[in-house]
Design an enzyme around this catalytic site. Structure first.
Site, short mmCIF file in Angstrom:
data_model
loop_
_atom_site.label_atom_id
_atom_site.label_comp_id
_atom_site.label_asym_id
_atom_site.label_seq_id
_atom_site.Cartn_x
_atom_site.Cartn_y
_atom_site.Cartn_z
N GLU B 54 0.84 -1.20 0.00
CA GLU B 54 0.00 0.00 0.00
C GLU B 54 0.88 1.26 0.00
OE1 GLU B 54 -2.16 0.14 3.67
OE2 GLU B 54 -3.47 1.80 3.05
N LYS B 125 -9.62 1.88 -1.45
CA LYS B 125 -9.76 1.28 -0.13
C LYS B 125 -11.09 1.67 0.53
CE LYS B 125 -6.98 0.81 4.13
NZ LYS B 125 -5.72 1.27 4.78
N CYS B 158 -5.15 -3.60 3.13
CA CYS B 158 -4.85 -3.52 4.56
C CYS B 158 -6.06 -3.78 5.46
CB CYS B 158 -4.19 -2.16 4.84
SG CYS B 158 -3.14 -2.20 6.34
N VAL B 185 0.22 -2.00 10.49
CA VAL B 185 0.91 -1.32 11.59
C VAL B 185 0.65 -2.04 12.90
CG1 VAL B 185 0.92 0.98 10.57
CG2 VAL B 185 -1.08 0.22 11.90
#
Lengths: 299, 299
Positions: B54, B125, B158, B185
């Protein structure tokens, strides 16, 4: 507001029972006795919510519909639910277990929830595995969530969790904990990874994680007319990770976890801007497949 | 019908590229160069489908919307997609990568698919993570699946995979492989288990498993204005298990897997009676939440 952390609002000791019931009418009494002997041990150890596997009194591998019919009984008026009600009353606990249900000429693969006040409710397995389709009728009661004094309890059975829709629907209805009653069998290899977990372990963990719900998954072990079962019982926290260990593939065992059941109602602390349910894009999921779910517009 | 196993109908060498782009306008050229240098190495090694993370050209941690705006470019007419088109043409490959898209005054966190014939399509997204909500607009293109000569390719980005609806909708539309472009993350601990896998690894594995679809997941590594990224890129087979290793948390690396992409169209060999998509109980899922999905009556 206090300086100390808030005490648990709904503390529970959850126990999942992994054992080896055997099919055959001659074995049902021994299966039922063994299940309640283990449940008694759990209750004496302080468990307040106890989960037995799928078809825990009958065993799994029926030869045909006639044999399944012989093993099945009425819910809630059959002897198994009566025994479970007595157990729950005596010990002051909630108990979830699987049995073969007969309703007229129909058979269901059913999970029952009982509590100190008696029968609470049932769930009929919606997704039938393999030859179950030859004797059981697919569940027709949706995916109920039961309000109890210790929290909201959802039920699912085995192959159901291969359908992410099921834990999602239970969580969207407010389930704090999902009791997952299983006879997980062989699936195409590899079966176990280097941690001893199987794919069903990961399905349980990820379903708990993405839905912010506890999942207490009881599986059986042993073999039953050639069918081999996987063990791997576990209790997943709302973050998805097992609380304590994942059970082995061959052991009769009781796993326990001390949790605050209603803590599942607090959104996970991702950040200030995300919430797993609010972030759903019903506006995108639904028109594409003819859904009409009116929620979750873009923010 | 031959004695030998059928040869692959659509053989591919899939490569996922894990590297460390850095935010800041001064870094974009170096990010883009590094991504294509690694992609070139993969292509020379025989890769036919290459997946970048990404926001692979821009880095992740924008300070504010103004800075995100400066990093964004048009699709397909901006320089990044042009460079990717040239690369794909030169090497005869398909390439998927993430970038910041500008469309008028709106910004999107977008993944683009290009092939030897040029631009194929984009995905915006749908589920935005944290401060992305402050600069990007939630995706408005649904969950498209692109037909290509090597198979049907779905894209997700993600946080999307935290919503099991997304891989489900891609699979129901016939995706053979999902290219998952990520900047995974920190999430609430524990982050890694004893295998070095993180929860995102398991979300990828279980989504592949329950949907019988390949998932090639490329994540970034490193830190970017204090945000730490998890690595853990992987390529999951249709049975859910990683093909080869899961990447480490800190390494720049290329993972590859040789697969027959359209083998995802064969139902998994569970048994004679089960099929993951056919077994869905749309009749139960949908009335409960106002869905109107007409499929999957009980069998």
């Amino acid at each position: 507001m206090t300086d100390a952390a808030d005490p648990p609002v709904s503390p529970a000791r959850v126990a999942v029972i992994q054992f080896d019931p055997q099919v055959g009418l001659d074995n049902c009494a021994a299966n039922a006795d063994r299940a309640l002997a283990l449940a008694t041990r759990a209750a004496r150890d302080g468990a307040t919510l106890i989960v037995l596997p799928e078809l825990s009194t009958t065993g799994y591998s029926f030869r045909d519909r006639a044999e399944a019919y012989e093993h099945a009984e009425e819910v809630p008026d059959g002897p198994t639910v009566k025994a479970w009600e007595s157990f729950a009353r005596e010990h002051g606990v909630h108990l979830v277990g699987g049995l073969a249900e007969r309703d007229g000429v129909r058979l269901y693969d059913t999970a029952v929830l009982v509590g100190p006040g008696g029968y609470v409710g049932r769930y009929r397995k919606a997704h039938l595995w393999n030859r179950e389709k030859l004797w059981f009728t697919p569940g027709d009661l949706g995916f109920p969530v039961f309000e109890t004094p210790i929290g909201r309890i959802g039920l699912l059975i085995c192959w159901d969790i291969w359908f992410p829709e099921v834990p999602r629907l239970l969580a969207q209805q407010g389930a704090d904990i999902i009791c997952s009653v299983n006879n997980w069998v062989w699936t195409p290899p590899p079966i176990f990874d280097e941690t001893g977990r199987c794919m069903a372990s990961y399905l349980t963990m990820t379903a708990a994680h993405v839905n912010n719900v506890f999942i207490a998954a009881a599986n059986r072990v042993g073999t039953d007319r050639g069918a081999r079962f996987l063990g791997c019982s576990l209790i997943a926290g709302t973050n998805g990770w097992p609380i304590g260990r994942v059970a082995g593939a061959d052991e009769e065992t009781i796993l326990t976890a001390d949790i605050d059941i209603v803590s599942a109602r607090s959104a996970p602390i991702w950040n200030q801007l995300n919430d797993l349910i609010r972030d759903r894009r019903g506006d995108l999921y639904d028109p594409m497949l003819g859904y009409t779910l009116g929620q979750s517009a873009p923010r």
